[in-house]
Design an enzyme around this catalytic site. Sequence first.
Site, PDB file in Angstrom:
ATOM      1  N   THR A 299       0.868  -1.179   0.000  1.00 47.09           N
ATOM      2  CA  THR A 299       0.000   0.000   0.000  1.00 47.09           C
ATOM      3  C   THR A 299       0.899   1.221   0.000  1.00 47.09           C
ATOM      4  O   THR A 299       1.591   1.499   0.982  1.00 47.09           O
ATOM      5  CB  THR A 299      -0.918   0.017   1.231  1.00 47.09           C
TER       6      THR A 299
ATOM      7  N   LYS B 107      -0.668   5.548   8.523  1.00 46.08           N
ATOM      8  CA  LYS B 107       0.045   5.605   7.238  1.00 46.08           C
ATOM      9  C   LYS B 107      -0.942   5.728   6.080  1.00 46.08           C
ATOM     10  O   LYS B 107      -0.776   6.576   5.185  1.00 46.08           O
ATOM     11  CB  LYS B 107       0.894   4.351   7.059  1.00 46.08           C
TER      12      LYS B 107
ATOM     13  N   LYS C  66      -7.632   1.510  -2.616  1.00 47.01           N
ATOM     14  CA  LYS C  66      -7.234   1.107  -1.266  1.00 47.01           C
ATOM     15  C   LYS C  66      -7.260   2.278  -0.294  1.00 47.01           C
ATOM     16  O   LYS C  66      -7.799   2.169   0.816  1.00 47.01           O
ATOM     17  CB  LYS C  66      -5.842   0.475  -1.301  1.00 47.01           C
TER      18      LYS C  66
END
Length: 322
Positions: A102, A252, A177
């Site tokens: 990711t 994050k 995502k």
Amino acid sequence: MDVEEDLIMARIAFIGLGNMGGGMAANLAKAGHEVVAFDLAEAALAKAEANGCTRAGSAAEAVANAEAVVTMLPAGKHVRQVYEASVIGTAPSSAILIDCSTIDVATAREEIGKAEAKGYQMVDAPVSGGIAAAEGGTLTFMVGGTDDAFERARPFLEQMGKAVIHAGGAGAGQAAKICNNMLLGASMVATCETFVMAQRLGLDPQTFFDIASKASGQCWSMTTYCPLPGVGPQTPADRGYEGGFAAALMLKDLRLAMEAAESVDAYTPMGAHAEELYTRFAESLGGGGKDFSAIIKMLDDSWHAPEGTATTGTPPITTLKG
């Protein structure tokens, strides 16, 4: 030899054997592939070997003669380093490159562009589902890339997941995502603060769960991943908020979402506030190693920062009202 037999005998390089990558590599080995694995951590390599993988001494060694390369790395800088130093130009140009990390959309598009310029097909394929899904082979993959690259990657991804969805062109997997996880981060905060308020209003948590999980306020953060122990299905809350999706990783992803929002001038006030709260919990209050649902402990003022955490100037959450 038919396509299915070809796939079973594929030589796959797997780079990045952390909590997610280790389970994913193990499932590919279990499916019959020759998985050549590399990680900087000896413990991760040893576990991969125990799960049927062959260890490599470096990323470059792992990708030599690979028919597919799968990476699961912490951040965009690691993806850039591994692909530019050890994959592009080292792996056969016939190999399909699959990055499941990711990372930011810009880096994903940049690395796919560099790979394609050297004759490779590559997709960005970040995952949703967590450690249990990685180990159980029930991940959801959001995939960005050309139609042809997606079709080449899809059979490998299907052996690690329950759903493989083509989101669009290069970087579209990362876009999907971070949008998904921004929604998840914001909805978890809302779920947590709602449970705190319900209890302070005198409602039994289980009773409130029974009502809200069948009413218009229900969401995944409540019905599947309830942040209170002993309420609903078993979740990390029942294990002291251990063994789930770390708050530091949620932070994050929220930061990636905020960067992306700024790049396209999208107004995301809920996402921004979720980032602010997770920054406070994961960094200022030392909660980064706990599951992201543990933010409920900050919201109800029951969180005790780990010894040694510098919390000077960090007031209780209840002083931030208004």
